[in-house]
Every structure is written in C-alpha cells, then in structure tokens.
Design an enzyme around this catalytic site. Structure first.
Site, PDB file in Angstrom:
ATOM      1  N   SER A 143       0.860  -1.178   0.000  1.00  8.22           N
ATOM      2  CA  SER A 143       0.000   0.000   0.000  1.00  8.22           C
ATOM      3  C   SER A 143       0.893   1.224   0.000  1.00  8.22           C
ATOM      4  CB  SER A 143      -0.877   0.004   1.268  1.00  8.22           C
ATOM      5  OG  SER A 143      -1.511   1.244   1.474  1.00  8.22           O
ATOM      6  N   TYR A 156      -1.884  -0.843  10.611  1.00  7.33           N
ATOM      7  CA  TYR A 156      -1.944  -1.101   9.170  1.00  7.33           C
ATOM      8  C   TYR A 156      -0.661  -0.633   8.489  1.00  7.33           C
ATOM      9  CZ  TYR A 156      -3.795  -1.124   4.396  1.00  7.33           C
ATOM     10  OH  TYR A 156      -3.990  -1.359   3.048  1.00  7.33           O
TER      11      TYR A 156
END
Length: 256
Positions: A143, A156
């Site tokens: 990501s 995350y």
C-alpha cells in the site's frame, strides 16, 4: 496467447475488490486460477465468474494467518493443476482508526496476523513449491501506507511496511533460483476497505470519493482493474527483469 497462458496462479483475498479483479485478469490472460478467501460466498462468486468467461478456476477456503490453511492451499493447488507459477498475496484487513495510545492490542495483533504473518506464511509455502517448479513470480499487496505514514492507522502502516520489507528480502534470497518477488503499493482504490476507512475517518459525513479524490494529483481514485493489470504484468515474462520492487500505483499520491 495471454501474458500468463498455461500458468497456474493463486490469488488470496480474491472474494472481492483488488483480489477479485486480479483473479479475473489472470484468467483472461490464460492462467488457471486458484481463488482463495475466508469469504466463501465471495470466493465462489469469483470462481464462477471466471468459469462463465471461459476460464478455469477453483475456490479454496483459507485463512492466511493459519499455517495449516496455507499449506493445504498449496497442496490442493498442485493436486488440481500440477504446479504453481504465480501468486498474488492480496489478503488483508484495515482494522480501526485510532491514535497509537488508543489502539486496542487485539486490533494490532489481528492486522499483523493477516497482513504480515499471512504474507510471510504464503511466501514460505509458495516459494517452497516454486523451487520445485524451477521458478515463479510473486506479487505482494502492500500500500502507499507501506511507503509513508498515515495518522490513526499505525497497525496497518506497520504491517504494510513489513510487507515491503519481506518483498525485498525474498527477492534477494531467491532471485538466482528463478523466483521474482515484487510488491504493489496502491493509493486510494474503489473497494470496500476504502469505504470502511472513509466512514471511520469522517463519521459517515463524506463519501469515499469526496474524501479521497482531492488527495490524488490525478484527480480521482483508482479501480481494482487498474491494480490487477500491474499485478498480472509483474507475474508475466514481460517483467522478467523486475524483482525486489515496491511499486506505487497511486495516481501520484506519494509524489506529493
């Protein structure tokens, strides 16, 4: 002839979103596809969609945070299709948004279990099998949160930085044995995960597009299909000199 004709590909987390788009794209480019997810209904829908389009697919339920599930995934893949050539380690969760001191430990643990431990376990099992085949290509889903920080998303962010690190290490360790390993780092993409983050961030006051589109220099968020194109290309022979890369696909987000 498609880019991955005759190859076998596993896509984890392919019951929806980027994973589903990647599974469909692998099939469209000639691969036999193993659809994997904890979401049985979504996974079966993806496999059925591939079959409707004339491709070949099976669905295998697996929780990538569990060693026995991952090992069974590889075993059943080889039983069904004889080999493993390509893998997309896409399964991941976002968890809740909160500052570090307010993050529940169980939220941190679950995110790390799925996103980082899951990627590690899949890499281990996939590489073992690919060594038997004489090579292969793996794409991990990281990501832009694996390249920069995002306040409120520490677990995350940490997990995706870890995925990028694992990617580099695996590429260095197995490149001479014919295995390429890369990571893609999407920005905002039109998925259920992004919807969840938008709702949490704004208390439901803004839509995903209202919140995310202004953050991307290109002026919009991405589609799962755009990410899938890069994933399948990286697994093809067209990307034969690409390994160990953490590639942003983000409409210019991290260029700012």
């Amino acid at each position: 002839m498609g880019m991955v004709s005759g190859k076998t590909a596993i896509v984890t987390g392919s019951g929806a979103g980027i994973g589903r788009a990647a599974a469909l794209r692998f099939a469209a480019e000639g691969a036999k596809v193993v659809v994997c997810d904890v979401d049985v209904e979504g996974g079966k829908e993806t496999a059925a969609a591939i079959e409707r389009q004339g491709g070949k697919a099976i669905f295998i339920e697996a929780d990538v945070s569990r060693v026995q599930d991952v090992d069974a995934l590889i075993t059943r893949t080889v039983e069904a299709f004889g080999r493993l050539d390509c893998a997309c380690n896409n399964a991941g969760i976002e968890g809740r948004i909160a500052p570090i001191v307010e993050q529940p430990i169980d939220n941190f643990d679950r995110i790390m279990a799925v996103n980082l431990r899951g990627t590690f376990l899949c890499l281990q099992a996939e590489i073992r099998q690919m060594l038997k085949n004489g090579g292969g290509a793996i794409v991990n889903l990281a990501s832009v949160a694996g390249l920069i920080g995002f306040p409120g998303l520490a677990p995350y962010v940490a997990s995706k930085h870890g995925v990028n690190g694992l990617t580099k290490n695996a590429a260095l360790e197995y490149g001479k044995q014919g295995i390429r390993v890369n990571a893609v780092c999407p920005g905002g993409v039109d998925t259920r995960m992004l919807d969840s983050l938008a709702r949490q961030s704004t208390g439901g006051e803004k839509t995903t597009r209202e919140m995310m589109e202004p953050l991307h220099p290109i002026g919009r968020i991405g589609t799962p299909e755009e990410i899938a194109e890069l994933i399948v290309w990286l697994c093809s022979d067209h990307a034969s000199f690409v390994t160990g890369a953490n590639i942003p696909i983000d409409g210019g987000f991290v260029a700012q």
